[in-house]
Design a protein around this motif. Sequence first.
Motif, mmCIF file in Angstrom:
data_model
loop_
_atom_site.group_PDB
_atom_site.id
_atom_site.type_symbol
_atom_site.label_atom_id
_atom_site.label_comp_id
_atom_site.label_asym_id
_atom_site.label_seq_id
_atom_site.Cartn_x
_atom_site.Cartn_y
_atom_site.Cartn_z
ATOM 1 N N GLY A 40 18.024 3.679 30.013
ATOM 2 C CA GLY A 40 17.717 5.093 30.170
ATOM 3 C C GLY A 40 16.950 5.626 28.975
ATOM 4 N N PHE A 41 17.478 6.671 28.319
ATOM 5 C CA PHE A 41 16.827 7.248 27.145
ATOM 6 C C PHE A 41 17.188 6.497 25.870
ATOM 7 C CE2 PHE A 41 17.078 10.797 30.156
ATOM 8 C CZ PHE A 41 15.748 11.166 30.170
ATOM 9 N N ASN A 42 18.087 5.557 25.958
ATOM 10 C CA ASN A 42 18.491 4.779 24.789
ATOM 11 C C ASN A 42 17.571 3.572 24.677
ATOM 12 O OD1 ASN A 42 19.866 3.867 22.608
ATOM 13 N ND2 ASN A 42 21.793 3.482 23.664
ATOM 14 N N SER A 43 16.556 3.656 23.826
ATOM 15 C CA SER A 43 15.533 2.618 23.742
ATOM 16 C C SER A 43 15.915 1.467 22.839
ATOM 17 C CB SER A 43 14.224 3.222 23.239
ATOM 18 O OG SER A 43 14.399 3.751 21.927
ATOM 19 N N HIS A 44 16.894 1.639 21.954
ATOM 20 C CA HIS A 44 17.290 0.623 20.980
ATOM 21 C C HIS A 44 16.092 0.179 20.133
ATOM 22 C CE1 HIS A 44 20.733 0.242 23.796
ATOM 23 N NE2 HIS A 44 21.389 0.113 22.666
ATOM 24 N N VAL A 45 15.267 1.137 19.738
ATOM 25 C CA VAL A 45 14.126 0.888 18.860
ATOM 26 C C VAL A 45 14.205 1.895 17.720
ATOM 27 C CG1 VAL A 45 11.621 0.773 18.654
ATOM 28 C CG2 VAL A 45 12.724 0.025 20.779
ATOM 29 N N TYR A 79 15.393 14.670 35.733
ATOM 30 C CA TYR A 79 14.303 13.757 35.398
ATOM 31 C C TYR A 79 13.930 12.901 36.613
ATOM 32 C CZ TYR A 79 11.682 10.126 32.929
ATOM 33 O OH TYR A 79 10.715 9.254 32.518
ATOM 34 N N THR A 80 14.929 12.448 37.376
ATOM 35 C CA THR A 80 14.644 11.662 38.576
ATOM 36 C C THR A 80 13.897 12.481 39.617
ATOM 37 O OG1 THR A 80 16.658 10.380 38.169
ATOM 38 C CG2 THR A 80 15.699 10.246 40.374
ATOM 39 N N ILE A 81 14.282 13.753 39.797
ATOM 40 C CA ILE A 81 13.611 14.609 40.778
ATOM 41 C C ILE A 81 12.162 14.864 40.375
ATOM 42 C CG2 ILE A 81 13.642 16.892 41.826
ATOM 43 C CD1 ILE A 81 16.691 16.866 41.509
ATOM 44 N N LEU A 82 11.923 15.145 39.116
ATOM 45 C CA LEU A 82 10.559 15.416 38.658
ATOM 46 C C LEU A 82 9.672 14.187 38.817
ATOM 47 C CD1 LEU A 82 11.311 17.518 35.449
ATOM 48 C CD2 LEU A 82 10.483 18.351 37.645
ATOM 49 N N ARG A 83 10.215 13.027 38.505
ATOM 50 C CA ARG A 83 9.421 11.809 38.682
ATOM 51 C C ARG A 83 9.212 11.499 40.157
ATOM 52 N NH1 ARG A 83 6.327 9.758 35.075
ATOM 53 N NH2 ARG A 83 6.856 7.590 35.601
ATOM 54 N N GLY A 84 10.228 11.815 40.999
ATOM 55 C CA GLY A 84 10.075 11.579 42.434
ATOM 56 C C GLY A 84 9.066 12.500 43.079
ATOM 57 N N CYS A 85 8.937 13.713 42.576
ATOM 58 C CA CYS A 85 7.941 14.658 43.103
ATOM 59 C C CYS A 85 6.545 14.403 42.536
ATOM 60 C CB CYS A 85 8.368 16.093 42.785
ATOM 61 S SG CYS A 85 9.838 16.623 43.682
ATOM 62 N N ARG A 86 6.421 13.422 41.672
ATOM 63 C CA ARG A 86 5.122 13.023 41.127
ATOM 64 C C ARG A 86 4.425 14.188 40.417
ATOM 65 N NH1 ARG A 86 2.519 9.016 45.781
ATOM 66 N NH2 ARG A 86 4.265 7.521 45.808
ATOM 67 N N LEU A 109 7.473 15.920 29.980
ATOM 68 C CA LEU A 109 8.648 16.206 30.808
ATOM 69 C C LEU A 109 9.913 16.265 29.956
ATOM 70 C CD1 LEU A 109 8.072 14.063 34.033
ATOM 71 C CD2 LEU A 109 7.778 16.509 33.747
ATOM 72 N N ASN A 110 10.057 15.316 29.049
ATOM 73 C CA ASN A 110 11.239 15.321 28.190
ATOM 74 C C ASN A 110 11.258 16.530 27.272
ATOM 75 O OD1 ASN A 110 12.353 12.908 29.190
ATOM 76 N ND2 ASN A 110 11.022 11.685 27.873
ATOM 77 N N SER A 111 10.099 16.926 26.759
ATOM 78 C CA SER A 111 10.041 18.121 25.918
ATOM 79 C C SER A 111 10.392 19.364 26.715
ATOM 80 C CB SER A 111 8.651 18.260 25.290
ATOM 81 O OG SER A 111 8.347 17.142 24.480
ATOM 82 N N MET A 112 9.960 19.444 27.965
ATOM 83 C CA MET A 112 10.297 20.585 28.806
ATOM 84 C C MET A 112 11.804 20.639 29.062
ATOM 85 S SD MET A 112 8.996 21.437 32.680
ATOM 86 C CE MET A 112 9.665 19.878 33.257
#
Length: 763
Positions: free
Chosen positions: A420-425, A656-663, A671-674
């Motif tokens: 998810g948002f945990n990139s481990h970087v 986040y899933t809905i926004l990506r699904g609506c393209r 999107l994350n900043s919003m």
Amino acid sequence: MQRTSMLPCLPGFSFDKNLGRTKFHKSHHFAKIHDGVYYLAEKADTTVHSRYPAMYPPGEAQEIPSWLAYDGQRLMFKAFFRETVQDRWKITYQIRLVKISFFLEDGTMKIVEPAVDNSGLEQGVLVKRQRIPVPDPVKYRYYDILDLNVGKEPEIYGRVYKIVDCDKFTRQFLNRMGIPVPDPVDLPKDPSSETQKVESFPRQPSRRTDTLGSFLKYDKQVLRFYGYWDDTENLYGIVHDLELHYYLADNTMDIKENVEQNTGRDSGPMFVKRMKIPKFFTELQPIGAEDPFTVLNVLSENRMRSYYIPDPLNTGKVSVDCYRDNDLCIGAQIDVFGRRIVITDMDPFTKEYYRTMYGLEDFTPLPQPGRDQLGQQVERYIPPYNGFGSYEDSLGNCFMMIPKPPKPDFVKFMRHDRQGFNSHVLRFRARMISKIPANEERQFIIRVFLMDDTISIFELAKRNSGFLRSPFKKRMPVKLPGQDVFTSKKPEYYRPQDFYVGARVNLLNFLFKITSADIYALRYMELHCDKFPRANRKLIMKKLREGLQPVYDEFIQTYAPPKDEAEDNIQVVEYDRFKEAIERFMGDEITEHEMITIARYYSSHEKIEHRTREYVRNLLHTELERFLWNNLDRLQEDLHHWDRNRTGYLPRESLYTILRGCRIPVDVELLNSMLDHLRKAEDGKLDYNDLLQFMNPKIDPLPLIVPVNIKTALWWASEKEPDCGAGINWNEFVKDLDIGAEGNATERVGGEAEVKRLAPKEN
């Protein structure tokens, strides 16, 4: 076709009565056969009185249909019939028991024969449920309750049944109807069952030993012993390390030899396969000696008339004494086909078995001779690294003819993969340290990937600086400096613990100084402070307590901020002044990353927002206008579909899933900043109505700006230094510092302030 008795049977004088009919159903008329029992009749009874007199006077009896009055009620009779048997010896007939059921609701009957095990007969339903007609010479009549009683012999489809008994309900019902029921009749003896009671012996009795009980009790229970066989008396003989397995299920044993590596002997085959090992071995037993019984040949001169019988006396059988579990213990010496084997030890399960079964307590193991000389470990020589490929690739050529690629740590890879948002970087900003003036102003991004400890470097070049904004070094593991390359020793690589704010690292002969870290890296290191000691607050406070103990009074008098009465006497110190104080009294004993960790923990939570809500909303409207996106109605429908209860709040992951699904035609960073600027509930969910207002350009419209690179504008490296809090809570910091001189210094500072405050009044 039926004919009319009034017309002669001539052509033209007969006709079909069903001509012109469209309904052929049977009418629901009930004919009364006797009191209380009604049958479905084909024609209505036009007679006034039935052929059986009624129990009640005319007009007083309740007219209830039989299918309702006698629903679920039936009469049960016990009967038998005699069946002739022709192909059985000394038996001419057999008796078969049946049960006759008479259903009162419609006058049907059923005959069932109870199933008997191993009877050899097809038992069950002999006559299925139906109305059974009375045999000739009576016609147009069916069996009813007047024809069924104890002692009667009804003939049903050519078979005569003898009724011998009935159940309690049947007897009471018939007595109430005025029908007497005789006493039960004794059943005749069945010749077939009498012959089965006579004890008979099989022609070939089984003499097999019953081992099922032992198998069920001791299945998968194996006693394990350790021992040796000393063969040093023979030429080139050695001491063989053996392992004995005793199977309790069938008292068999097998022996396996443990062959160490690099001993020059083949390993794998069994020393003795699984079998019963005799105590005294003289010769191999002949074929058939292990059979459970002996077969005798009787009248063998004539082959056609000869037959075989088992020998009940077991003539010529030789009993062989084999090893049992009571013969095996530590120190026992057993003879296995001429080899003397000494038992030296046993496993824990075997010890517990002997402790429970035989009450043994002493399980001291015995020494094994020649144990030290067996299987000496030979150190494998690895040639030095030749410089071709990586060290792991070249090392594969030393172990196998066809080298295989090195295997990564799969467990570490799965644990630190992106979730998810945990990139481990972990991302750090650094600047290059060089004697060339132009290189000192170059800024870099160092990324450390926790899944495989690889490092990548990206250069953030300024405009018109002569350098390109591009990757500086690709992702790869980086060796620590100062190591000998051409050696057989495995090199050491940089680990994530080597990167922190203020550290100097030499990456591929380029010296960098880490100046800052992103919020994710700081938080990850603080959450896993057991692996990152420079982000461990307890260790840092212990170091500060030891370093500030001698100069604590001077530290408090110099840098203690004044109290602010408007904010509940909370003393707040700026981060720059706090950093100055720590550097003055601690010097090089503490790093900048440790100071940032302390400042983040004791922050007064007055955060400074670098990207405002209006700025992010302006970028979003600009991108939506560029791609001509105006599908807010569809987005609102999707949000209401996810929020069935119309609470107005959804988790961040769902939004986040809905926004990506609506393209939504914007970058992921935008999107994350919003989502970061939306209103939140107490449980952490986001207000999607605020999201719709945030994306709607008609509500509080903002002027469009020139399109910019979203990744560059919203990347963490484009921000200012990571925020350590606008101020540090001095009271909490001093309280957790817990130095003994704190009280005296505080009182002294407070006393001086009180003197200054009261001085004008005294004058």
